[in-house]
Design an enzyme around this catalytic site. Structure first.
Site, PDB file in Angstrom:
ATOM      1  N   GLU A 109      -1.360 -15.862  -7.013  1.00 45.54           N
ATOM      2  CA  GLU A 109      -2.724 -15.767  -6.458  1.00 45.54           C
ATOM      3  C   GLU A 109      -3.789 -16.370  -7.367  1.00 45.54           C
ATOM      4  OE1 GLU A 109      -0.561 -13.249  -6.564  1.00 45.54           O
ATOM      5  OE2 GLU A 109      -0.336 -12.434  -4.546  1.00 45.54           O
TER       6      GLU A 109
ATOM      7  N   ASP B 198      -6.868 -15.637  -1.784  1.00 41.02           N
ATOM      8  CA  ASP B 198      -5.962 -16.291  -2.720  1.00 41.02           C
ATOM      9  C   ASP B 198      -4.533 -16.394  -2.222  1.00 41.02           C
ATOM     10  OD1 ASP B 198      -5.112 -13.679  -2.777  1.00 41.02           O
ATOM     11  OD2 ASP B 198      -6.124 -13.192  -4.644  1.00 41.02           O
TER      12      ASP B 198
ATOM     13  N   GLU C  14     -14.710 -15.048  -0.488  1.00 40.37           N
ATOM     14  CA  GLU C  14     -14.172 -14.279  -1.626  1.00 40.37           C
ATOM     15  C   GLU C  14     -13.848 -15.234  -2.792  1.00 40.37           C
ATOM     16  OE1 GLU C  14     -10.309 -12.064  -1.879  1.00 40.37           O
ATOM     17  OE2 GLU C  14     -11.526 -10.375  -1.305  1.00 40.37           O
TER      18      GLU C  14
ATOM     19  N   ARG D  96       4.058  -9.397  -6.347  1.00 38.78           N
ATOM     20  CA  ARG D  96       5.271 -10.066  -6.810  1.00 38.78           C
ATOM     21  C   ARG D  96       5.646  -9.668  -8.247  1.00 38.78           C
ATOM     22  NH1 ARG D  96       7.707 -15.014  -4.853  1.00 38.78           N
ATOM     23  NH2 ARG D  96       6.476 -14.717  -2.997  1.00 38.78           N
TER      24      ARG D  96
ATOM     25  N   HIS E  44       2.835  -3.844  -3.828  1.00 38.37           N
ATOM     26  CA  HIS E  44       3.441  -4.997  -3.157  1.00 38.37           C
ATOM     27  C   HIS E  44       3.460  -6.262  -4.004  1.00 38.37           C
ATOM     28  CE1 HIS E  44      -0.007  -7.629  -2.176  1.00 38.37           C
ATOM     29  NE2 HIS E  44      -0.695  -6.528  -2.304  1.00 38.37           N
TER      30      HIS E  44
ATOM     31  N   HIS F  64       5.176  -1.519   1.866  1.00 41.74           N
ATOM     32  CA  HIS F  64       5.002  -2.884   2.378  1.00 41.74           C
ATOM     33  C   HIS F  64       6.276  -3.298   3.120  1.00 41.74           C
ATOM     34  CE1 HIS F  64       4.025  -7.185   2.288  1.00 41.74           C
ATOM     35  NE2 HIS F  64       2.786  -6.801   2.077  1.00 41.74           N
TER      36      HIS F  64
HETATM   37  N1  UDP Z   1      -3.851  -1.326   4.370  1.00 40.37           N
HETATM   38  C1  UDP Z   1      -3.589  -0.958   5.687  1.00 40.37           C
HETATM   39  N2  UDP Z   1      -2.491  -0.188   5.937  1.00 40.37           N
HETATM   40  C2  UDP Z   1      -1.651   0.234   4.960  1.00 40.37           C
HETATM   41  C3  UDP Z   1      -1.914  -0.148   3.626  1.00 40.37           C
HETATM   42  C4  UDP Z   1      -3.024  -0.935   3.369  1.00 40.37           C
HETATM   43  O1  UDP Z   1      -4.327  -1.323   6.608  1.00 40.37           O
HETATM   44  O2  UDP Z   1      -0.680   0.929   5.267  1.00 40.37           O
HETATM   45  C5  UDP Z   1      -5.027  -2.186   4.089  1.00 40.37           C
HETATM   46  C6  UDP Z   1      -5.919  -1.716   2.967  1.00 40.37           C
HETATM   47  O3  UDP Z   1      -6.882  -0.787   3.400  1.00 40.37           O
HETATM   48  C7  UDP Z   1      -6.541  -3.015   2.479  1.00 40.37           C
HETATM   49  C8  UDP Z   1      -5.452  -4.032   2.742  1.00 40.37           C
HETATM   50  O4  UDP Z   1      -4.545  -3.441   3.673  1.00 40.37           O
HETATM   51  O5  UDP Z   1      -7.659  -3.388   3.261  1.00 40.37           O
HETATM   52  C9  UDP Z   1      -4.753  -4.350   1.442  1.00 40.37           C
HETATM   53  O6  UDP Z   1      -3.613  -5.081   1.683  1.00 40.37           O
HETATM   54  P1  UDP Z   1      -2.574  -5.445   0.546  1.00 40.37           P
HETATM   55  O7  UDP Z   1      -2.548  -4.363  -0.488  1.00 40.37           O
HETATM   56  O8  UDP Z   1      -1.309  -5.770   1.245  1.00 40.37           O
HETATM   57  O9  UDP Z   1      -3.137  -6.814  -0.059  1.00 40.37           O
HETATM   58  P2  UDP Z   1      -4.160  -7.176  -1.223  1.00 40.37           P
HETATM   59  O10 UDP Z   1      -5.436  -6.467  -0.957  1.00 40.37           O
HETATM   60  O11 UDP Z   1      -3.530  -6.765  -2.521  1.00 40.37           O
HETATM   61  O12 UDP Z   1      -4.299  -8.647  -1.125  1.00 40.37           O
END
Ligand code: UDP
Length: 391
Positions: free
Chosen positions: A132, A96, A118, A211, A209, A242
């Site tokens: 998203e 997304d 997804e 918004r 992280h 982040h």
């Molecule tokens: N993640 C990582 N290192 C970190 C924090 C998170 O590799 O320090 C991984 C986590 O395991 C997951 C992904 O990043 O697979 C999630 O990313 P984020 O939370 O930024 O995005 P979202 O999943 O909300 O789209």
């Protein structure tokens, strides 16, 4: 040869596409092209490296765009050029993100079929999470094939009028990714992670992280963390901040200096997986972490008002807590003293997938595109669906 173009741009995009690209690469009839859009260049590059992958095409957006419309406009232009120079048979976007939305839009303008990995995640509110939720709804209108991670994602698509023949339930590729790193990364490389993992006592992992949580929500979670540390003298908290300065600065300002709060830069995926596995619980607004936690037996307090990952709520591994400080402190303490419903109901099977989503998507490429492409050879078997939420 089938030439699919995979378009991702963020850390979770890179992590989630990696198992699909690996499965496609191993297939004799598929010649995948992997493109990173430049949305989060370093994070995406590092995440791919964990899986032994590098992008075939790495776009550069130049100075980081400061607004969503500027980001979207630049992505649309640069991804369109890349589609025209690579001439793929199909474009695959994931999730997304702005990269996914503009990748799908660019493929539509170029007349190339779009597959959505997804697909079918939904909240009840079109603009939450912003942007998203609207991104995934728009991509669903453009996609020719919807690769839904779970049965409930498929149901969401059917309710919107998508034909059943245009949906394939695959499992979420993040489960494949997690299984890969757990198998390939036995020990932590980051010194903070290594020391936290190796010493006794409860550990909480925090990431924020989104918004809608910028400023107020992120500060409230950091203040809840401090109150929790005061009440729980054995607890250590690792907050992986982040890199977006809007997020990063607030977290450092509030937590720096506390001897049991560790604010880290983004951790390498293998290290983060080890930390999440060791943690007593996580507090997060992340989508991917909600999907990974069941495989690791780690309960999650979801710092959001709504989630599109409802399978975790139903399986009893995740709980929506929003960003209310009192609520977070109370629920975290219940987890630590063993009186939370969550801690005792860790799922045996991950409702988001079984680790074979990448193979299913590679299989779909060769079977569903067989009518337009002359195959050299194909003798693969489609793996059966095994995870609880997927049948
Ligand atoms: N993640 C990582 N290192 C970190 C924090 C998170 O590799 O320090 C991984 C986590 O395991 C997951 C992904 O990043 O697979 C999630 O990313 P984020 O939370 O930024 O995005 P979202 O999943 O909300 O789209």
């Amino acid at each position: 040869m089938i030439r699919p173009l995979f378009i991702v741009g963020t850390r979770p995009g890179a992590i989630k596409v990696a198992p699909v690209v690996r499965a496609a690469t191993e297939h004799p009839a598929v010649d995948p092209i992997l493109l990173t859009s430049g949305q989060h260049p370093e994070l995406a590059r590092d995440a791919l490296a964990t899986f032994g992958l590098t992008a075939n095409v790495e776009l550069d957006l130049g100075v980081r765009p400061t607004s969503l419309d500027e980001m979207a406009a630049r992505l649309l232009g640069s991804v369109s050029e890349a589609i025209s120079s690579t001439s793929p048979d199909v474009v695959l976007v994931l999730g997304d993100t702005t990269t996914a939305a503009m990748g799908a839009q660019a493929a539509f303008y170029a007349g190339v079929p779009i597959w959505h990995i997804e697909a079918g995640l939904r909240t009840a509110t079109a603009n939450r999470p912003f942007p998203e939720e609207m991104h995934r709804r728009l991509i669903s209108r453009l996609a020719a094939l919807h690769l839904a991670p779970t049965a409930s994602a498929r149901q969401n698509l059917l309710r919107e009028g998508v034909l059943d023949t245009e949906i394939a339930v695959t499992g979420n590729t993040v489960v494949d990714a997690l299984q890969y790193v757990v198998a390939h990364r036995p020990t932590a490389t980051d010194p903070v992670v290594a020391s936290v993992i190796d010493s006794p006592g409860p550990v909480a992992v925090v990431t924020m992280h989104r918004r809608e949580n910028w400023h107020e929500g992120i500060r409230k979670v950091a203040r809840a963390t401090l109150r929790l540390l005061d009440r729980e003298p054995e607890l250590r908290v690792v907050h992986s901040a982040h890199p977006n300065p809007i997020v990063h600065n607030d977290v450092h300002e509030l937590l720096d200096g506390h001897p049991r709060a560790f604010v880290t830069d983004p951790l390498e995926y293998g290290d983060f997986a080890l930390l999440l596995a060791r943690a007593s619980f996580a507090i997060t607004d992340s989508g991917g972490i909600q999907e990974e936690a069941p495989s690791l037996g780690t309960p999650v307090l979801v710092a959001r008002r709504e989630t599109e990952r409802t399978e975790g709520l139903r399986a009893g591994v995740a709980m929506l807590v929003g960003t209310d400080e009192d609520r977070i402190v109370a629920d975290a303490q219940r987890l630590l003293n063993g009186t939370s419903g969550l801690a005792s109901t860790v799922a045996q099977m991950n409702p988001y997938g079984d680790g074979r989503a990448g193979q299913r998507i590679a299989h779909a490429l060769v079977t569903r595109l067989a009518n337009v492409i002359v195959l050299r050879r194909f003798d693969g078997e489609e793996p059966p669906l095994a995870a609880a939420g997927m049948e």
